[in-house]
Design a protein around this motif. Sequence first.
Motif, mmCIF file in Angstrom:
data_model
loop_
_atom_site.group_PDB
_atom_site.id
_atom_site.type_symbol
_atom_site.label_atom_id
_atom_site.label_comp_id
_atom_site.label_asym_id
_atom_site.label_seq_id
_atom_site.Cartn_x
_atom_site.Cartn_y
_atom_site.Cartn_z
ATOM 1 N N VAL A 118 -15.682 -0.782 -1.132
ATOM 2 C CA VAL A 118 -14.350 -1.142 -1.292
ATOM 3 C C VAL A 118 -13.649 -0.137 -2.002
ATOM 4 N N ASN A 119 -14.237 0.355 -3.246
ATOM 5 C CA ASN A 119 -13.671 1.394 -3.998
ATOM 6 C C ASN A 119 -13.602 2.783 -3.427
ATOM 7 N N LEU A 120 -14.479 2.825 -2.639
ATOM 8 C CA LEU A 120 -14.183 4.106 -1.852
ATOM 9 C C LEU A 120 -13.029 4.244 -0.885
ATOM 10 N N LEU A 121 -13.079 3.106 -0.072
ATOM 11 C CA LEU A 121 -11.920 3.111 0.718
ATOM 12 C C LEU A 121 -10.521 2.963 -0.054
ATOM 13 N N LEU A 122 -10.336 2.280 -0.967
ATOM 14 C CA LEU A 122 -9.075 2.216 -1.861
ATOM 15 C C LEU A 122 -9.054 3.683 -2.333
ATOM 16 N N SER A 123 -9.704 4.552 -2.671
ATOM 17 C CA SER A 123 -9.626 5.728 -3.193
ATOM 18 C C SER A 123 -9.092 6.698 -2.026
ATOM 19 N N ARG A 124 -9.176 6.364 -0.867
ATOM 20 C CA ARG A 124 -8.747 7.085 0.232
ATOM 21 C C ARG A 124 -7.518 6.416 0.967
ATOM 22 N N ASN A 125 -7.023 5.558 0.017
ATOM 23 C CA ASN A 125 -5.670 4.993 0.624
ATOM 24 C C ASN A 125 -5.900 3.892 1.968
ATOM 25 N N PHE A 126 -6.868 3.462 2.083
ATOM 26 C CA PHE A 126 -7.201 2.456 2.897
ATOM 27 C C PHE A 126 -6.967 1.092 2.410
ATOM 28 N N VAL A 127 -6.717 0.257 3.290
ATOM 29 C CA VAL A 127 -6.667 -1.256 2.960
ATOM 30 C C VAL A 127 -7.783 -1.866 3.385
ATOM 31 N N ARG A 134 0.843 -1.243 -0.069
ATOM 32 C CA ARG A 134 0.169 0.027 0.102
ATOM 33 C C ARG A 134 0.831 1.290 -0.056
ATOM 34 N N LEU A 135 1.992 1.163 0.596
ATOM 35 C CA LEU A 135 2.786 2.426 0.890
ATOM 36 C C LEU A 135 3.410 2.737 -0.278
ATOM 37 N N VAL A 136 3.694 1.700 -1.275
ATOM 38 C CA VAL A 136 4.439 1.945 -2.517
ATOM 39 C C VAL A 136 3.451 2.104 -3.779
ATOM 40 N N GLY A 137 2.137 2.336 -3.382
ATOM 41 C CA GLY A 137 1.203 2.639 -4.317
ATOM 42 C C GLY A 137 0.315 1.483 -4.729
ATOM 43 N N MET A 138 0.510 0.687 -4.429
ATOM 44 C CA MET A 138 -0.548 -0.675 -4.887
ATOM 45 C C MET A 138 -1.920 -0.543 -4.137
ATOM 46 N N LYS A 139 -2.873 -1.415 -4.288
ATOM 47 C CA LYS A 139 -4.056 -1.374 -3.669
ATOM 48 C C LYS A 139 -4.228 -2.795 -3.351
ATOM 49 N N PRO A 140 -3.985 -3.116 -2.222
ATOM 50 C CA PRO A 140 -4.096 -4.577 -1.907
ATOM 51 C C PRO A 140 -5.516 -4.660 -0.903
ATOM 52 N N ILE A 141 -6.325 -5.431 -1.201
ATOM 53 C CA ILE A 141 -7.276 -5.902 -0.667
ATOM 54 C C ILE A 141 -7.254 -7.244 -0.130
ATOM 55 N N VAL A 142 -7.508 -7.593 1.008
ATOM 56 C CA VAL A 142 -7.332 -8.711 2.030
ATOM 57 C C VAL A 142 -8.578 -9.501 2.283
ATOM 58 N N VAL A 143 -8.919 -10.707 1.753
ATOM 59 C CA VAL A 143 -9.947 -11.453 2.196
ATOM 60 C C VAL A 143 -9.454 -12.715 2.894
ATOM 61 N N HIS A 144 -9.762 -12.795 4.228
ATOM 62 C CA HIS A 144 -9.172 -13.911 5.059
ATOM 63 C C HIS A 144 -10.397 -14.723 5.434
ATOM 64 N N GLY A 145 -9.873 -16.124 5.838
ATOM 65 C CA GLY A 145 -10.488 -16.955 6.290
ATOM 66 C C GLY A 145 -10.312 -17.175 7.673
ATOM 67 N N GLY A 146 -10.369 -18.481 8.247
ATOM 68 C CA GLY A 146 -10.328 -18.553 9.715
ATOM 69 C C GLY A 146 -10.621 -20.005 10.028
ATOM 70 N N GLY A 147 -10.827 -21.203 9.171
ATOM 71 C CA GLY A 147 -11.440 -22.200 9.218
ATOM 72 C C GLY A 147 -10.862 -23.281 10.575
ATOM 73 N N TRP A 148 -9.210 -23.168 10.443
ATOM 74 C CA TRP A 148 -8.681 -23.849 11.532
ATOM 75 C C TRP A 148 -8.895 -23.556 12.975
ATOM 76 N N ARG A 149 -9.186 -22.215 13.149
ATOM 77 C CA ARG A 149 -9.537 -21.612 14.289
ATOM 78 C C ARG A 149 -10.797 -21.878 14.807
ATOM 79 N N ILE A 150 -11.946 -21.797 13.895
ATOM 80 C CA ILE A 150 -13.197 -22.221 13.979
ATOM 81 C C ILE A 150 -13.490 -23.734 14.425
ATOM 82 N N ASP A 151 -12.656 -24.416 13.695
ATOM 83 C CA ASP A 151 -12.545 -25.808 14.145
ATOM 84 C C ASP A 151 -12.223 -26.230 15.523
ATOM 85 N N GLU A 152 -11.001 -25.466 15.819
ATOM 86 C CA GLU A 152 -10.214 -25.715 17.137
ATOM 87 C C GLU A 152 -11.296 -25.209 18.056
ATOM 88 N N LEU A 153 -12.012 -24.230 18.009
ATOM 89 C CA LEU A 153 -12.660 -23.695 19.152
ATOM 90 C C LEU A 153 -14.051 -24.745 19.215
#
Length: 315
Positions: free
Chosen positions: A172-181, A66-85
């Motif tokens: 999502v596009n609004l956040l990207l336009s404001r330099n958010f991740v 993000r700091l070098v000018g790209m626009k990353p969007i992160v989508v995360h899972g969490g299945g391992w933690r769900i099963d563990e709990l």
Amino acid sequence: MHAGRFARVGYDRVMLSPALTARVLSEAMPYLRAYRGKAIVVRFGGRAMEDPKLKAAFARDVALLRLVGMKPIVVHGGGWRIDELMRTMGITPRRHRGRRVTDAATLNLVEMVLDELNQELTGLVNAYGGRAIGLNGQDGRFIRARPLQLREGEAVDTGFVGDIAGVDVELVNLLLSRNFVPVVLPIGVGDDGAAFHVSSDQLAGAIARAIGAEKLILMTNVAGVTGRDGKLAYIVTASEAQALLDGGFVAEALAPRVGAAVRAVREGVRSVHIIDGGVPSALMLEVLTADGIGTAVRADGGPHFLEDSRAYLMA
């Protein structure tokens, strides 16, 4: 595209000689130029999410992109933690076609775990200088979901397991336009307001298609896709990947990612990369080096840009 230069030597570091370090840095320049201002969607999960050092390194790399000018969007899972709990609470996870059967009580647990992981990952990106904001698909109802579609003859109640009906990327596009991740957790909302747990692979692909991402990166627990010969395939076309799926050559756990990759490149995403998140700095190595790691999936009719990165970067 080769993986051999970057050997795994533990979760905290990669062995690079001074000369190789200099080469990696020099290689990064054309990619920094080419991807500046471009959206890169990353599906984050697997062992990279379980290991604190790998997770912190991933957050650092996202902040740097993000700091070098790209626009990353992160989508995360969490299945391992769900099963563990679930097991800690005495609940045995049940699956149908690889998806966790989710009743109302399980959905509450899923939402709790995903919220916790989302806050942690968002905080890590921010700690490294990024401006991350956590998103739930129920925020503005931007992830629309429907109950998992059953195949003919299937008689199972999967509960609040959902397929993605659509994604409204205005937020999502609004956040990207404001330099958010944007850091997105995989909960969607149905027409009746009910929440559904959706596949993070499908969600990452849907967001990448909707915003016309330059890249979709799917982090897994394996080195990439293997061909019919059992060897790692560095580059495959959509048709080749689909043939591997149809022929049963793709492991069940990897099949949803390969399917998401095929659909993404057929619907406008320039390339999809399936990589091993257990390799330290896997994200940076994939985005900023000529060799990269893992398997790249490209459209059938597109240029062979991964076989000639110079031509690709000049396009």
